[in-house]
Design an enzyme around this catalytic site. Structure first.
Site, PDB file in Angstrom:
ATOM      1  N   CYS A  72      -8.037   6.322  10.428  1.00 48.50           N
ATOM      2  CA  CYS A  72      -8.404   5.046   9.772  1.00 48.50           C
ATOM      3  C   CYS A  72      -7.385   3.960  10.089  1.00 48.50           C
ATOM      4  O   CYS A  72      -7.076   3.108   9.244  1.00 48.50           O
ATOM      5  CB  CYS A  72      -8.551   5.208   8.257  1.00 48.50           C
ATOM      6  SG  CYS A  72      -9.856   6.313   7.801  1.00 48.50           S
ATOM      7  N   LYS A  92      -3.307  12.137  -3.074  1.00 48.92           N
ATOM      8  CA  LYS A  92      -2.251  12.311  -2.070  1.00 48.92           C
ATOM      9  C   LYS A  92      -0.933  12.695  -2.734  1.00 48.92           C
ATOM     10  O   LYS A  92       0.068  12.892  -2.062  1.00 48.92           O
ATOM     11  CB  LYS A  92      -2.077  11.033  -1.255  1.00 48.92           C
ATOM     12  CG  LYS A  92      -3.297  10.729  -0.370  1.00 48.92           C
ATOM     13  CD  LYS A  92      -3.054   9.532   0.495  1.00 48.92           C
ATOM     14  CE  LYS A  92      -4.327   8.934   1.062  1.00 48.92           C
ATOM     15  NZ  LYS A  92      -4.903   9.714   2.159  1.00 48.92           N
ATOM     16  N   ASP A 122       0.873  -1.168   0.000  1.00 48.05           N
ATOM     17  CA  ASP A 122       0.000   0.000   0.000  1.00 48.05           C
ATOM     18  C   ASP A 122       0.914   1.223   0.000  1.00 48.05           C
ATOM     19  O   ASP A 122       1.496   1.588   1.027  1.00 48.05           O
ATOM     20  CB  ASP A 122      -0.888  -0.049   1.248  1.00 48.05           C
ATOM     21  CG  ASP A 122      -1.682   1.233   1.448  1.00 48.05           C
ATOM     22  OD1 ASP A 122      -1.509   2.170   0.653  1.00 48.05           O
ATOM     23  OD2 ASP A 122      -2.460   1.291   2.416  1.00 48.05           O
ATOM     24  N   GLN A 175       1.058   6.507   0.973  1.00 49.14           N
ATOM     25  CA  GLN A 175       1.848   7.566   1.620  1.00 49.14           C
ATOM     26  C   GLN A 175       3.303   7.560   1.157  1.00 49.14           C
ATOM     27  O   GLN A 175       4.106   8.344   1.662  1.00 49.14           O
ATOM     28  CB  GLN A 175       1.806   7.399   3.146  1.00 49.14           C
ATOM     29  CG  GLN A 175       0.420   7.467   3.755  1.00 49.14           C
ATOM     30  CD  GLN A 175      -0.210   8.856   3.638  1.00 49.14           C
ATOM     31  OE1 GLN A 175       0.486   9.849   3.375  1.00 49.14           O
ATOM     32  NE2 GLN A 175      -1.508   8.930   3.824  1.00 49.14           N
TER      33      GLN A 175
HETATM   34  N1  PMP Z   1      -3.614   3.523   2.690  1.00 45.25           N
HETATM   35  C1  PMP Z   1      -3.016   4.511   3.352  1.00 45.25           C
HETATM   36  C2  PMP Z   1      -1.691   4.259   4.012  1.00 45.25           C
HETATM   37  C3  PMP Z   1      -3.628   5.752   3.436  1.00 45.25           C
HETATM   38  O1  PMP Z   1      -3.034   6.749   4.100  1.00 45.25           O
HETATM   39  C4  PMP Z   1      -4.875   5.947   2.810  1.00 45.25           C
HETATM   40  C5  PMP Z   1      -5.586   7.276   2.902  1.00 45.25           C
HETATM   41  N2  PMP Z   1      -5.550   7.874   4.145  1.00 45.25           N
HETATM   42  C6  PMP Z   1      -5.437   4.881   2.109  1.00 45.25           C
HETATM   43  C7  PMP Z   1      -4.781   3.677   2.076  1.00 45.25           C
HETATM   44  C8  PMP Z   1      -6.741   5.018   1.397  1.00 45.25           C
HETATM   45  O2  PMP Z   1      -6.609   5.932   0.365  1.00 45.25           O
HETATM   46  P1  PMP Z   1      -7.896   6.475  -0.402  1.00 45.25           P
HETATM   47  O3  PMP Z   1      -8.841   6.977   0.646  1.00 45.25           O
HETATM   48  O4  PMP Z   1      -7.359   7.557  -1.258  1.00 45.25           O
HETATM   49  O5  PMP Z   1      -8.439   5.347  -1.187  1.00 45.25           O
END
Ligand code: PMP
Length: 423
Positions: free
Chosen positions: A381, A243, A217, A220
């Site tokens: 989250c 992001k 993932d 970031q």
């Molecule tokens: N993974 C990470 C590490 C994140 O920081 C985020 C967003 N905060 C996501 C996944 C999900 O990204 P998105 O909401 O743009 O789909």
């Protein structure tokens, strides 16, 4: 205005721009606005980044001069829109050094990318009852819930890599988790709530030695460092455009052809088929097999423009500047009485999560917002991380390359004000 946009940047010539923060800030229109009568101090970049004029202009240009549906019409505008959208896919391919543009699947963001994989991997029969997926204790919910929803149907169990008090993965424990039931390792490259940069190359190497594919993932990671999926040997890599200075609603699933080819389609509809009849249908090749329906065309083109924008800088300059911001912020905030930083890994991205004795993070966020300072408060989250540190929430300042040391000073001043108020 002409039909083709003249992008005045050194990108085309391959030159790199000198890193000049004030000049960079002037290229992000929102950074010069005021909030509550004070200059905006935007320190919520892990949630979403601001957009440079080049991205806003490119997106506007698409709607003003190129708007049409793609891959469908033979008319001038449809061809133009298709060309711009597919050129952006090529830019993404180059940006992360994928082997082929067909390994770049447009999705809404990291969340949809992981849901796509969880759904199609489970549907393909890849997992059997009792199989295991290894995640880490610092995953975003986007890398937990899709596996629980889809994997739950097959009784696939999540195994969790523990973390140390500093917020680093316990690699020895990781190695012990791998066994013959392990079917996938799915871990975050850079943690959004701790800032930890994980040793993903080592994680991948170990998993591959046991023939287990790895999903990273990278939501970031891509905005802050150069990611080379071939060098990492990642099997899947996901990230979100918003992001990394691009529009919301667009993101990327990268996957090695050998895996993506074997997975069934995600959603059915237009654009993902080869032939359709009531007796049965056949599906398009990669990447279109996974791209049913009209996509976020302007978003894809905007993501391409964000990559052009980033490409004009030396990534080492960005890294160095963000490291300075992190070191300065860590030093400044550590000097504040009663403030505790959560996440002190050796290798960190420019994210500082913290709690202050006796003051709820929501109160901190609300009060410093009156001074125009935007930080994030909550569980980010990542509820399992909050449980790990026995806190319900943290306050988090997350930086981008347009932030300055003066903004760190303003944050520290704002926090001292909050503490005084509560005393
Ligand atoms: N993974 C990470 C590490 C994140 O920081 C985020 C967003 N905060 C996501 C996944 C999900 O990204 P998105 O909401 O743009 O789909």
């Amino acid at each position: 205005m002409s039909e083709t946009l003249q992008i005045k940047s050194p990108v085309a010539t391959g030159e790199k721009n000198v890193f000049d923060v004030e000049k960079i800030r002037s290229e992000f229109p929102i950074l010069s606005r005021k909030v509550n009568g004070k200059p905006l101090v935007y320190l919520d970049n892990a949630a979403t980044t601001q957009k440079p004029r080049a991205v806003i202009d490119r997106t506007n240009h698409y709607y003003n001069y190129e708007n049409a549906n793609i891959h469908r019409g033979l008319h001038f505008l449809s061809e133009l829109a298709t060309e711009s959208y597919e050129k952006a896919r090529l830019k993404i391919k180059e940006f992360i050094n994928a082997m082929s543009a067909s390994e770049i699947i447009y999705v809404r963001g990291a969340t949809e990318a992981i849901n796509l994989l969880a759904t199609t991997m489970c549907r393909s029969g890849y997992f059997k009852d009792g199989d295991e997926i290894i995640v880490s204790h610092m995953e975003h919910h986007a890398n937990i819930i899709p596996w629980q929803i889809m994997g739950g149907r097959k009784n696939v169990n999540l195994k969790v890599i523990p973390i140390t008090d500093e917020g680093e993965l316990d690699l020895e424990a990781y190695k012990k988790l791998i066994n013959e039931k392990t079917k996938l390792v799915s871990v975050v490259h850079v943690s959004n709530s701790l800032g930890t940069i994980n040793p993903v190359k080592e994680i991948i190497k170990y998993a591959h030695a046991h023939n287990i594919p790895v999903l990273l993932d990278g939501a970031q990671a891509v905005p802050h460092m150069r990611v080379d999926v071939q060098e990492l040997d990642a099997d899947f890599y996901v990230f979100s455009g918003h992001k990394m200075f691009a529009p919301t609603g667009i993101g990327v699933l990268y996957g090695k052809t050998k895996y993506l080819d074997k997975l069934p389609p995600y959603q059915g509809g237009g654009d993902m088929i080869r032939t359709v009849s009531f007796e049965g249908s056949t599906f398009a090749d990669l990447p279109h097999k996974f791209e049913a329906g009209t996509p976020h065309i302007a978003g894809g083109i905007g993501l391409g423009a964000a990559i052009d924008y980033l490409n004009q800088f030396d990534p080492m300059d960005i890294l160095r500047h963000e490291e300075n911001l992190l070191n300065y912020a860590t030093e400044k905030l550590s000097m504040i009485d009663g403030l505790r930083i959560i996440g002190t890994a050796k290798h960190k991205s420019a994210v500082v999560s913290f709690v202050v004795d006796g003051i709820h993070p929501y109160d901190i966020g609300t009060i410093i917002d009156t001074d125009g300072i935007a930080i994030r408060t909550g569980h980010h989250c990542t509820q399992p991380i909050m449980q790990r540190y026995n806190v319900s929430a943290t306050a988090r300042a997350s930086f981008a390359f347009y932030n300055t040391l003066e903004e760190v000073d303003l944050l520290a001043e704002g926090l001292n004000k909050v503490i005084k108020l509560f005393k």
